[in-house]
Design a protein around this motif. Structure first.
Motif, mmCIF file in Angstrom:
data_model
loop_
_atom_site.group_PDB
_atom_site.id
_atom_site.type_symbol
_atom_site.label_atom_id
_atom_site.label_comp_id
_atom_site.label_asym_id
_atom_site.label_seq_id
_atom_site.Cartn_x
_atom_site.Cartn_y
_atom_site.Cartn_z
ATOM 1 N N LEU A 1 122.886 0.161 -4.711
ATOM 2 C CA LEU A 1 122.205 0.250 -6.105
ATOM 3 C C LEU A 1 120.692 0.619 -5.938
ATOM 4 O O LEU A 1 120.058 -0.502 -5.409
ATOM 5 N N LEU A 2 120.152 1.501 -6.363
ATOM 6 C CA LEU A 2 118.702 1.857 -6.318
ATOM 7 C C LEU A 2 117.957 1.908 -7.670
ATOM 8 O O LEU A 2 118.474 2.195 -8.897
ATOM 9 N N SER A 3 116.672 1.538 -7.756
ATOM 10 C CA SER A 3 115.909 1.223 -9.074
ATOM 11 C C SER A 3 115.060 2.507 -9.111
ATOM 12 O O SER A 3 114.883 3.280 -8.223
ATOM 13 N N HIS A 4 114.842 2.712 -10.405
ATOM 14 C CA HIS A 4 113.729 3.790 -10.801
ATOM 15 C C HIS A 4 112.878 3.356 -11.995
ATOM 16 O O HIS A 4 113.166 2.284 -12.481
ATOM 17 N N SER B 1 116.245 12.676 -3.614
ATOM 18 C CA SER B 1 117.557 13.050 -4.210
ATOM 19 C C SER B 1 118.540 12.577 -3.148
ATOM 20 O O SER B 1 119.621 12.133 -3.509
ATOM 21 N N ASP B 2 118.296 12.564 -1.627
ATOM 22 C CA ASP B 2 119.118 12.294 -0.704
ATOM 23 C C ASP B 2 119.690 10.765 -0.735
ATOM 24 O O ASP B 2 120.672 10.687 -0.622
ATOM 25 N N LEU B 3 118.613 9.919 -1.306
ATOM 26 C CA LEU B 3 118.835 8.299 -1.440
ATOM 27 C C LEU B 3 119.809 8.281 -2.512
ATOM 28 O O LEU B 3 120.607 7.435 -2.550
ATOM 29 N N ALA B 4 119.691 8.942 -3.542
ATOM 30 C CA ALA B 4 120.060 8.784 -4.887
ATOM 31 C C ALA B 4 121.548 9.059 -4.987
ATOM 32 O O ALA B 4 122.351 8.470 -5.298
ATOM 33 N N GLY C 1 124.910 4.082 -7.391
ATOM 34 C CA GLY C 1 124.342 3.841 -8.688
ATOM 35 C C GLY C 1 122.814 3.752 -8.714
ATOM 36 O O GLY C 1 122.199 3.157 -7.878
ATOM 37 N N LEU C 2 122.260 4.182 -9.816
ATOM 38 C CA LEU C 2 121.024 3.912 -10.456
ATOM 39 C C LEU C 2 120.682 2.924 -11.455
ATOM 40 O O LEU C 2 121.591 3.171 -12.572
ATOM 41 N N GLY C 3 119.526 2.299 -11.701
ATOM 42 C CA GLY C 3 119.187 1.788 -13.006
ATOM 43 C C GLY C 3 117.668 1.676 -13.150
ATOM 44 O O GLY C 3 117.144 1.556 -12.032
ATOM 45 N N HIS C 4 117.184 1.544 -14.241
ATOM 46 C CA HIS C 4 115.713 1.470 -14.629
ATOM 47 C C HIS C 4 115.044 -0.032 -14.402
ATOM 48 O O HIS C 4 116.219 -0.916 -14.502
ATOM 49 N N VAL C 5 114.196 -0.139 -13.784
ATOM 50 C CA VAL C 5 113.518 -1.741 -13.917
ATOM 51 C C VAL C 5 112.203 -1.634 -14.523
ATOM 52 O O VAL C 5 111.325 -2.657 -14.323
ATOM 53 N N ALA C 6 112.178 -1.091 -15.651
ATOM 54 C CA ALA C 6 110.796 -0.950 -16.635
ATOM 55 C C ALA C 6 110.784 -2.389 -17.385
ATOM 56 O O ALA C 6 111.721 -2.931 -17.575
ATOM 57 N N THR D 1 124.394 -2.620 -12.330
ATOM 58 C CA THR D 1 124.904 -3.823 -11.360
ATOM 59 C C THR D 1 126.194 -4.414 -12.089
ATOM 60 O O THR D 1 127.343 -4.498 -11.244
ATOM 61 N N ILE D 2 126.411 -4.806 -13.095
ATOM 62 C CA ILE D 2 127.341 -5.603 -13.578
ATOM 63 C C ILE D 2 128.429 -4.557 -13.885
ATOM 64 O O ILE D 2 129.759 -4.953 -13.613
ATOM 65 N N VAL D 3 128.305 -3.456 -14.214
ATOM 66 C CA VAL D 3 129.573 -2.435 -14.641
ATOM 67 C C VAL D 3 130.099 -2.240 -13.066
ATOM 68 O O VAL D 3 131.205 -2.079 -12.964
ATOM 69 N N GLN D 4 129.293 -1.801 -11.991
ATOM 70 C CA GLN D 4 129.651 -1.615 -10.763
ATOM 71 C C GLN D 4 130.485 -2.736 -10.033
ATOM 72 O O GLN D 4 131.211 -2.681 -9.363
ATOM 73 N N SER D 5 130.253 -3.914 -10.696
ATOM 74 C CA SER D 5 130.821 -5.209 -10.140
ATOM 75 C C SER D 5 132.062 -5.541 -10.880
ATOM 76 O O SER D 5 132.811 -6.497 -10.724
ATOM 77 N N GLY D 6 132.477 -4.599 -11.930
ATOM 78 C CA GLY D 6 133.641 -4.672 -12.562
ATOM 79 C C GLY D 6 133.568 -5.633 -13.683
ATOM 80 O O GLY D 6 134.713 -6.331 -14.382
ATOM 81 N N GLU D 7 132.459 -6.093 -14.168
ATOM 82 C CA GLU D 7 132.031 -6.806 -15.360
ATOM 83 C C GLU D 7 131.870 -5.931 -16.718
ATOM 84 O O GLU D 7 131.703 -4.691 -16.623
ATOM 85 N N LYS D 8 132.015 -6.582 -17.933
ATOM 86 C CA LYS D 8 132.166 -5.810 -18.919
ATOM 87 C C LYS D 8 130.558 -5.434 -19.286
ATOM 88 O O LYS D 8 129.544 -6.279 -19.144
ATOM 89 N N SER D 9 130.481 -4.216 -19.613
ATOM 90 C CA SER D 9 129.125 -3.603 -19.937
ATOM 91 C C SER D 9 128.345 -4.345 -20.981
ATOM 92 O O SER D 9 128.952 -5.018 -22.006
ATOM 93 N N LEU D 10 127.113 -4.603 -20.938
ATOM 94 C CA LEU D 10 126.227 -5.254 -21.957
ATOM 95 C C LEU D 10 126.421 -4.574 -23.365
ATOM 96 O O LEU D 10 126.454 -5.083 -24.261
ATOM 97 N N LEU D 11 126.491 -3.238 -23.270
ATOM 98 C CA LEU D 11 126.563 -2.466 -24.345
ATOM 99 C C LEU D 11 127.978 -2.728 -25.199
ATOM 100 O O LEU D 11 128.007 -2.674 -26.522
#
Length: 222
Positions: A67-70, A89-92, A97-102, A132-142
């Motif tokens: 999983l990569l950050s943006h 783009s090739d890395l993404a 999956g991707l996620g922000h780290v703001a 990460t948690i969704v990709q790990s099969g855990e329940k979404s925070l939302l």
């Protein structure tokens, strides 16, 4: 588990930023020990050496669990409207999956919370922890009702198991150290500047990678 781009890694491998081939080595060395997820708290936004970028994309694709950050930037022609700045783009495309780290400091400058979902340029962008948690099969925070940035209880600095990135690349990782673990890779070296204010009980200053580990641990434990 944290894989630390620490002072010893910088001394043994070289100054930052590293050639992307070194990151490819890191991914392949970790993959040999079957981690559950490999999470990069490192931004790969600009093109580097073409062959090295290709090596990293191939390593990410072969691993299948990276999983990569943006981050974000202000949209041109606006005062404060944000848009996502994504990895190459090739890395993404090669990533899982991707996620922000703001970073979201409170008014006193202390980091206590993270934003599970940010609207940027009309697009909903999840936080790296949410991905990460969704990709790990855990329940979404939302899905848990955390539509607003939740205040997060943090462990003290140094609470998570850690290994130097140079040890991983050199093959000095104990066989069971990362097996079935979520591995967060990030900078902890003194000169890399990825440090933030956290609550006093957690040690006052903490690296970005360890903050992400705290957010992830809190999310996994609800």
């Amino acid at each position: 588990v944290l894989v630390a781009i620490d002072d010893r890694s910088l001394s043994e491998i070289g100054n930052w930023p590293w050639d992307r081939a070194r990151h490819a080595d890191l991914v392949r060395s970790l993959s040999a020990n079957s981690p559950r997820k490999i999470v990069f708290d490192v931004l790969f936004l600009e093109p580097g050496d073409e062959s090295a970028d290709r090596l990293l994309a191939e390593a990410i694709a072969d691993a299948g669990n990276v999983l990569l950050s943006h981050t974000f930037t202000v949209r041109p022609g606006t005062a404060d409207e944000r848009e996502a700045v994504l990895p190459l783009s090739d890395l993404a495309t090669s990533s899982a999956g991707l996620g922000h780290v703001a970073v979201l400091p409170d008014p006193d400058g202390v980091v206590r919370r993270f934003d599970p979902l940010v609207m940027a340029g009309g697009v909903a962008t999840p936080h790296l922890v949410e991905t990460t948690i969704v990709q790990s099969g855990e329940k979404s925070l939302l899905a848990q009702g955390h539509n607003q940035p939740p205040i997060t209880t943090m462990r003290s600095a140094g609470a998570f198991r850690s290994i130097s990135a140079s040890d991983v690349i050199a093959g000095r990782t104990p066989n069971d150290f990362v097996n079935d673990k979520i591995v967060i890779i990030g900078a902890t070296g003194q000169g890399l500047g990825d440090r933030y204010s956290v609550p006093e009980y957690a040690g006052r200053i903490m690296s970005g990678a360890e903050i992400q580990a705290n957010f992830l641990s809190a999310a996994l434990n609800q």
